[in-house]
Design an enzyme around this catalytic site. Structure first.
Site: not given
Length: 509
Positions: A165, A351, A367, A464
């Site tokens: 991203e 997020k 992990d 972005h």
């Protein structure tokens, strides 16, 4: 004689109640209580007196510290002494994002001459892939970058991040630079304690809790037989205790017992260790109390293995995009409150945290799925899902904090087989498990702050989409050597889409 026998039980019950009340006064306690008893009101009204007593003594035996307790005001006010002379290295990364990839690698080679950079150019071999997973047919490659500006507890880190991203690494690097110029991140960790669970069904839950508590020392000794390698390294089982569980669904079900086994797993992530202990000691527990051992597995909600990071930025340093620093701080606080108030917003807010944590965790071979599970579970412990981060304004400063349960390892697993993980750990200076967690939490905090600052001041799309424009150019068939020019064209047009990129190509011809 009867009174003499009863007094210790009364004292034990009173102590348990006091622990219960202290726990309920903390933010985590409030979350735990509202979650633990959701959906059991009908059952609760039918509880026997012995069940109520067992619940008060064994029902809340989880970590009793607030998740925001590791770092206090004194930690943030005390300046961190820079370890090693990293200022010169940090200056070398000025304008790093403007350099072509080959020059970036050459700089890393200059800083880390002993590190073999070959894994950056080669994919994982099929032979190693086939050893790591079942039915292997190849590998998936995602971009690997670095955020070079992190200063944590006075140490400089060049943090590797693997992510597809756009804007994630840029945002984390920008905030890391700002924080490094204002004292850096402060970070702390608890011990590396993981918890396994043994579920006991078909058992008298009241008496089982009592028997397990009375035989705690013997059970710890028995459990340590199944993790001797951890014991030899200074770890091993630290505690064993019962939890009295009231069913949330189906009022016809009886209460049952879950035995928690807290284990210091040293430098390992610890899943294999705690699962082995749970399966190994379960028969002995069943021999003591009867009943049937059901699930025997670790809990990824590792509340006794937590790490925290925080920054303290003066308002003068927060001025951004023509907006005064105090106003920036106020709007960040508004955004934080929105995430605490509304789970729809909290999901996107968090997020942003995990954008940073997952990217760095993947690059370091951790992990990340277990980390995600633990962080989101902790954020939901209030009975409603809320913000992982916390922001306050204190004495002319904006203070940002992130403290989460997190399990990382510096030994074992894929770290010993994947050549790229060896490289990324070397770049970080071979951090131990606690430092890995601290790095991840600092990256998550930086990423979240960058996102909500942009949202609160100018909106997320402007920055972005400017970075995402590269992918749009490539999808439209723009040659690599023209991507930057095409990006500038879309920025001037204020349109970041395939049609505008194709328009650029047509005009360029």
């Amino acid at each position: 004689g009867s009174l003499q026998a009863t007094l210790p039980m009364m004292a034990s019950s009173a102590n348990a109640c006091m622990r219960h009340l202290r726990f309920c006064a903390t933010p985590v306690g409030r979350r735990f209580m509202s979650t633990s008893f959701k959906g059991v009101s009908t059952k609760a009204t039918k509880m026997s007196e012995s069940h109520r007593r067992a619940l008060s003594m064994y029902g809340t035996d989880v970590e009793e510290k607030s998740l925001n307790a590791l770092l206090g005001a004194a930690d943030l006010e005390q300046p961190a002494e820079m370890k090693e002379d990293s200022t010169g290295i940090r200056k070398k990364f000025s304008g790093f994002f403007r350099r072509p990839p080959q020059e970036r690698r050459e700089l890393l080679n200059e800083i880390f001459p002993e590190v073999d950079m070959e894994p950056l150019s080669s994919s994982l071999s099929m032979e190693i892939a086939d050893l790591m997973i079942e039915n292997a047919i190849g590998g998936v490659s995602i971009p690997l970058g670095v955020a070079p500006n992190f200063v944590i507890n006075g140490s400089h880190y060049i943090v590797p991040m693997a992510v597809e991203e756009p804007s994630v690494i840029a945002a984390a690097s920008s905030i890391a630079k700002l924080v490094s110029e204002n004292g850096g991140f402060k970070a702390k960790s608890t011990e590396n304690i993981m918890t396994s669970q043994v579920q006991l069904l078909d058992v008298d839950a009241d008496s089982a809790c009592k028997v397990i508590s009375e035989n705690r020392v013997e059970l710890i000794a028995a459990a340590n037989q199944f993790c001797q390698s951890s014991v030899n390294r200074g770890g091993g089982v630290r505690d064993i205790y019962p939890r009295f569980i009231l069913p949330r669904i189906d009022p016809s079900r009886n209460p049952y017992v879950v035995v928690h086994i807290d284990i210091d797993v040293c430098e390992a992530m610890g899943a294999n260790i705690v699962n082995t202990v749970a399966e190994g000691v379960a028969p002995r527990i069943a021999d003591l109390v009867g009943g049937r051992p059901a699930l025997r597995i670790l809990s990824n909600l590792c509340l006794k293995r937590r790490s925290a990071a925080a920054f303290r930025l003066p308002f003068d340093a927060l001025k951004w995009k023509g907006v005064e620093g105090e106003t920036v701080a106020e709007r960040v606080i508004e955004a934080y409150h929105f995430a605490e108030d509304d789970p729809y917003r909290a999901a996107t807010h968090n997020k942003g945290v995990m954008n940073g944590i997952d990217s760095a965790a993947i690059a370091m071979g951790q992990d990340w799925r277990a980390i995600e599970a633990s962080c989101h579970a902790a954020a939901a412990m209030g009975g409603s899902y809320g913000s992982m981060t916390k922001y306050t304004m204190e004495d002319g400063h904006l203070v940002g904090k992130l403290e989460m349960p997190m399990a990382c390892g510096s030994k074992g697993g894929a770290l010993t087989t994947h050549p790229l993980y060896k490289l990324t750990h070397k770049i970080l200076g071979y951090p131990d498990a606690q430092k890995i967690c601290q790095i991840l939490v600092a990256v998550g905090l930086a990423q979240n702050f960058a996102a909500i600052r942009a949202l609160a001041i100018e909106g997320i799309q402007k920055g972005h989409m400017n970075l995402h424009a590269r992918n749009i150019c490539l999808n439209a068939g723009v040659p690599n050597e023209l991507v930057d020019e095409c990006r500038e064209y879309m920025t001037l047009k204020k349109k970041w889409d395939t049609a505008t990129a194709e328009e650029f190509l047509s005009n360029h011809k």
